[in-house]
Write a protein that holds these residues in place. Structure first.
Motif, PDB file in Angstrom:
ATOM      1  N   MET A 182      47.243  55.305  30.592  1.00  0.00           N
ATOM      2  CA  MET A 182      47.346  53.910  31.143  1.00  0.00           C
ATOM      3  C   MET A 182      47.017  54.010  32.542  1.00  0.00           C
ATOM      4  SD  MET A 182      48.340  51.233  29.925  1.00  0.00           S
ATOM      5  CE  MET A 182      49.352  49.421  29.986  1.00  0.00           C
ATOM      6  N   SER A 183      47.539  54.752  33.284  1.00  0.00           N
ATOM      7  CA  SER A 183      47.254  54.857  34.610  1.00  0.00           C
ATOM      8  C   SER A 183      45.997  54.790  35.297  1.00  0.00           C
ATOM      9  CB  SER A 183      48.034  56.052  35.424  1.00  0.00           C
ATOM     10  OG  SER A 183      47.401  57.256  35.041  1.00  0.00           O
ATOM     11  N   LYS A 184      45.027  55.468  34.107  1.00  0.00           N
ATOM     12  CA  LYS A 184      43.439  55.565  34.414  1.00  0.00           C
ATOM     13  C   LYS A 184      42.933  54.029  34.304  1.00  0.00           C
ATOM     14  CE  LYS A 184      42.517  60.242  32.886  1.00  0.00           C
ATOM     15  NZ  LYS A 184      41.796  60.839  32.239  1.00  0.00           N
ATOM     16  N   LEU A 185      43.432  53.357  33.359  1.00  0.00           N
ATOM     17  CA  LEU A 185      43.090  52.041  33.001  1.00  0.00           C
ATOM     18  C   LEU A 185      43.625  50.932  34.331  1.00  0.00           C
ATOM     19  CD1 LEU A 185      41.853  49.690  31.407  1.00  0.00           C
ATOM     20  CD2 LEU A 185      44.049  49.599  30.248  1.00  0.00           C
ATOM     21  N   VAL A 186      44.790  51.117  34.980  1.00  0.00           N
ATOM     22  CA  VAL A 186      45.298  50.389  35.894  1.00  0.00           C
ATOM     23  C   VAL A 186      44.524  50.810  37.257  1.00  0.00           C
ATOM     24  CG1 VAL A 186      47.217  50.056  37.216  1.00  0.00           C
ATOM     25  CG2 VAL A 186      47.648  50.180  35.051  1.00  0.00           C
ATOM     26  N   ALA A 187      43.934  52.024  37.423  1.00  0.00           N
ATOM     27  CA  ALA A 187      43.383  52.285  38.473  1.00  0.00           C
ATOM     28  C   ALA A 187      41.850  51.632  38.405  1.00  0.00           C
ATOM     29  CB  ALA A 187      43.170  53.826  38.495  1.00  0.00           C
ATOM     30  N   ARG A 188      41.397  51.582  37.327  1.00  0.00           N
ATOM     31  CA  ARG A 188      39.995  50.910  37.189  1.00  0.00           C
ATOM     32  C   ARG A 188      39.977  49.460  37.122  1.00  0.00           C
ATOM     33  NH1 ARG A 188      37.542  53.400  31.743  1.00  0.00           N
ATOM     34  NH2 ARG A 188      36.693  51.246  32.104  1.00  0.00           N
ATOM     35  N   ILE A 189      40.940  48.585  37.113  1.00  0.00           N
ATOM     36  CA  ILE A 189      41.175  47.204  37.093  1.00  0.00           C
ATOM     37  C   ILE A 189      40.391  46.651  38.450  1.00  0.00           C
ATOM     38  CG2 ILE A 189      42.605  45.090  37.657  1.00  0.00           C
ATOM     39  CD1 ILE A 189      44.464  46.441  35.341  1.00  0.00           C
ATOM     40  N   PRO A 190      40.725  47.315  39.718  1.00  0.00           N
ATOM     41  CA  PRO A 190      40.044  46.658  41.021  1.00  0.00           C
ATOM     42  C   PRO A 190      38.551  46.955  40.699  1.00  0.00           C
ATOM     43  CG  PRO A 190      41.912  47.773  41.689  1.00  0.00           C
ATOM     44  CD  PRO A 190      41.783  48.222  40.058  1.00  0.00           C
ATOM     45  N   ALA A 191      38.005  47.905  40.270  1.00  0.00           N
ATOM     46  CA  ALA A 191      36.542  48.211  40.227  1.00  0.00           C
ATOM     47  C   ALA A 191      35.950  47.189  39.256  1.00  0.00           C
ATOM     48  CB  ALA A 191      36.281  49.497  39.872  1.00  0.00           C
ATOM     49  N   MET A 192      36.612  46.918  37.882  1.00  0.00           N
ATOM     50  CA  MET A 192      36.249  45.847  36.940  1.00  0.00           C
ATOM     51  C   MET A 192      36.231  44.757  37.633  1.00  0.00           C
ATOM     52  SD  MET A 192      38.040  47.904  33.697  1.00  0.00           S
ATOM     53  CE  MET A 192      38.301  46.434  32.904  1.00  0.00           C
ATOM     54  N   ALA A 193      37.186  44.292  38.379  1.00  0.00           N
ATOM     55  CA  ALA A 193      37.113  42.990  38.803  1.00  0.00           C
ATOM     56  C   ALA A 193      35.988  42.614  39.692  1.00  0.00           C
ATOM     57  CB  ALA A 193      38.535  42.645  39.447  1.00  0.00           C
ATOM     58  N   LYS A 194      35.798  43.673  40.668  1.00  0.00           N
ATOM     59  CA  LYS A 194      34.550  43.528  41.635  1.00  0.00           C
ATOM     60  C   LYS A 194      33.334  43.470  40.836  1.00  0.00           C
ATOM     61  CE  LYS A 194      32.513  45.763  45.501  1.00  0.00           C
ATOM     62  NZ  LYS A 194      32.543  46.953  46.422  1.00  0.00           N
ATOM     63  N   ALA A 195      33.400  44.090  39.913  1.00  0.00           N
ATOM     64  CA  ALA A 195      31.945  44.114  39.183  1.00  0.00           C
ATOM     65  C   ALA A 195      31.747  42.737  38.676  1.00  0.00           C
ATOM     66  CB  ALA A 195      31.970  45.214  38.033  1.00  0.00           C
ATOM     67  N   ALA A 196      32.915  42.121  37.766  1.00  0.00           N
ATOM     68  CA  ALA A 196      32.969  40.977  37.369  1.00  0.00           C
ATOM     69  C   ALA A 196      32.551  39.832  38.348  1.00  0.00           C
ATOM     70  CB  ALA A 196      34.259  40.707  36.665  1.00  0.00           C
ATOM     71  N   VAL A 197      33.175  39.911  39.362  1.00  0.00           N
ATOM     72  CA  VAL A 197      32.921  38.983  40.470  1.00  0.00           C
ATOM     73  C   VAL A 197      31.337  38.934  40.909  1.00  0.00           C
ATOM     74  CG1 VAL A 197      33.361  38.149  42.950  1.00  0.00           C
ATOM     75  CG2 VAL A 197      35.367  38.666  41.326  1.00  0.00           C
ATOM     76  N   GLU A 198      30.823  40.156  41.168  1.00  0.00           N
ATOM     77  CA  GLU A 198      29.220  40.342  41.502  1.00  0.00           C
ATOM     78  C   GLU A 198      28.672  40.137  40.416  1.00  0.00           C
ATOM     79  OE1 GLU A 198      29.125  44.567  42.420  1.00  0.00           O
ATOM     80  OE2 GLU A 198      30.046  44.155  44.268  1.00  0.00           O
ATOM     81  N   SER A 199      28.834  40.186  39.134  1.00  0.00           N
ATOM     82  CA  SER A 199      27.774  39.526  38.135  1.00  0.00           C
ATOM     83  C   SER A 199      27.877  38.006  37.868  1.00  0.00           C
ATOM     84  CB  SER A 199      28.319  40.585  36.852  1.00  0.00           C
ATOM     85  OG  SER A 199      29.439  39.998  36.514  1.00  0.00           O
ATOM     86  N   THR A 200      29.016  37.412  37.976  1.00  0.00           N
ATOM     87  CA  THR A 200      29.116  35.965  37.971  1.00  0.00           C
ATOM     88  C   THR A 200      28.661  35.130  39.171  1.00  0.00           C
ATOM     89  OG1 THR A 200      31.231  35.970  38.321  1.00  0.00           O
ATOM     90  CG2 THR A 200      30.891  36.233  35.965  1.00  0.00           C
ATOM     91  N   THR A 201      28.856  35.629  40.225  1.00  0.00           N
ATOM     92  CA  THR A 201      28.393  35.014  41.602  1.00  0.00           C
ATOM     93  C   THR A 201      27.175  34.397  41.465  1.00  0.00           C
ATOM     94  OG1 THR A 201      30.125  36.301  42.823  1.00  0.00           O
ATOM     95  CG2 THR A 201      28.321  35.159  44.035  1.00  0.00           C
ATOM     96  N   PRO A 202      25.976  35.037  41.303  1.00  0.00           N
ATOM     97  CA  PRO A 202      24.852  34.352  41.139  1.00  0.00           C
ATOM     98  C   PRO A 202      24.560  33.238  40.099  1.00  0.00           C
ATOM     99  CG  PRO A 202      24.437  36.856  40.991  1.00  0.00           C
ATOM    100  CD  PRO A 202      25.803  36.577  40.872  1.00  0.00           C
ATOM    101  N   LYS A 203      25.351  33.360  38.957  1.00  0.00           N
ATOM    102  CA  LYS A 203      25.255  32.489  37.930  1.00  0.00           C
ATOM    103  C   LYS A 203      26.014  31.094  38.273  1.00  0.00           C
ATOM    104  CE  LYS A 203      24.658  35.638  34.375  1.00  0.00           C
ATOM    105  NZ  LYS A 203      25.201  36.437  33.082  1.00  0.00           N
ATOM    106  N   LEU A 204      27.169  31.372  38.984  1.00  0.00           N
ATOM    107  CA  LEU A 204      27.949  30.377  39.459  1.00  0.00           C
ATOM    108  C   LEU A 204      27.229  29.588  40.613  1.00  0.00           C
ATOM    109  CD1 LEU A 204      30.637  28.795  39.134  1.00  0.00           C
ATOM    110  CD2 LEU A 204      31.636  30.273  41.095  1.00  0.00           C
ATOM    111  N   ASN A 205      26.739  30.226  41.408  1.00  0.00           N
ATOM    112  CA  ASN A 205      25.871  29.570  42.351  1.00  0.00           C
ATOM    113  C   ASN A 205      24.599  28.963  42.005  1.00  0.00           C
ATOM    114  OD1 ASN A 205      27.387  30.853  44.395  1.00  0.00           O
ATOM    115  ND2 ASN A 205      25.955  32.601  44.957  1.00  0.00           N
TER     116      ASN A 205
END
Length: 99
Positions: free
Chosen positions: A1-24
């Motif tokens: 569970m701690s590995k999943l919690v540790a990966r949340i910031p990286a997953m959120a950053k990847a999600a933002v980076e992938s949606t930003t061009p589409k949103l623009n």
């Protein structure tokens, strides 16, 4: 569970980076397509309605190709669907008005 919690910031950053061009892209098109009509465009609407009335009176609608008739039907169905969706949103329910 701690590995999943540790990966949340990286997953959120990847999600933002992938949606930003589409949103623009969406915002760029929304600024052009979703603006209300200007007063100058109302003349074109009146002219279009006049053309529809004239073609109905002269029987020009009988000379449409199957492709044109299909497209006109699809546009009419789309307008009706958006009307019904707007009614459901306005009512706040699918079935009836809440009294």
């Amino acid at each position: 569970m701690s590995k999943l919690v540790a990966r949340i910031p990286a997953m959120a950053k990847a999600a933002v980076e992938s949606t930003t061009p589409k949103l623009n892209t969406f915002v760029r098109y929304a600024k052009v397509e979703l603006v209300p009509p200007s007063p100058a465009e109302f003349g074109a609407v009146a002219q279009g309605l006049g053309n529809i009335v004239k073609s109905a009176q002269t029987g020009a609608w009988k000379n449409l190709t199957v492709k044109e008739a299909t497209l006109n039907t699809l546009v009419a169905v789309e307008v009706m669907c958006w009307f019904f969706i707007g009614e459901c949103i306005g009512k706040g329910s699918l079935v009836a008005y809440q009294v």
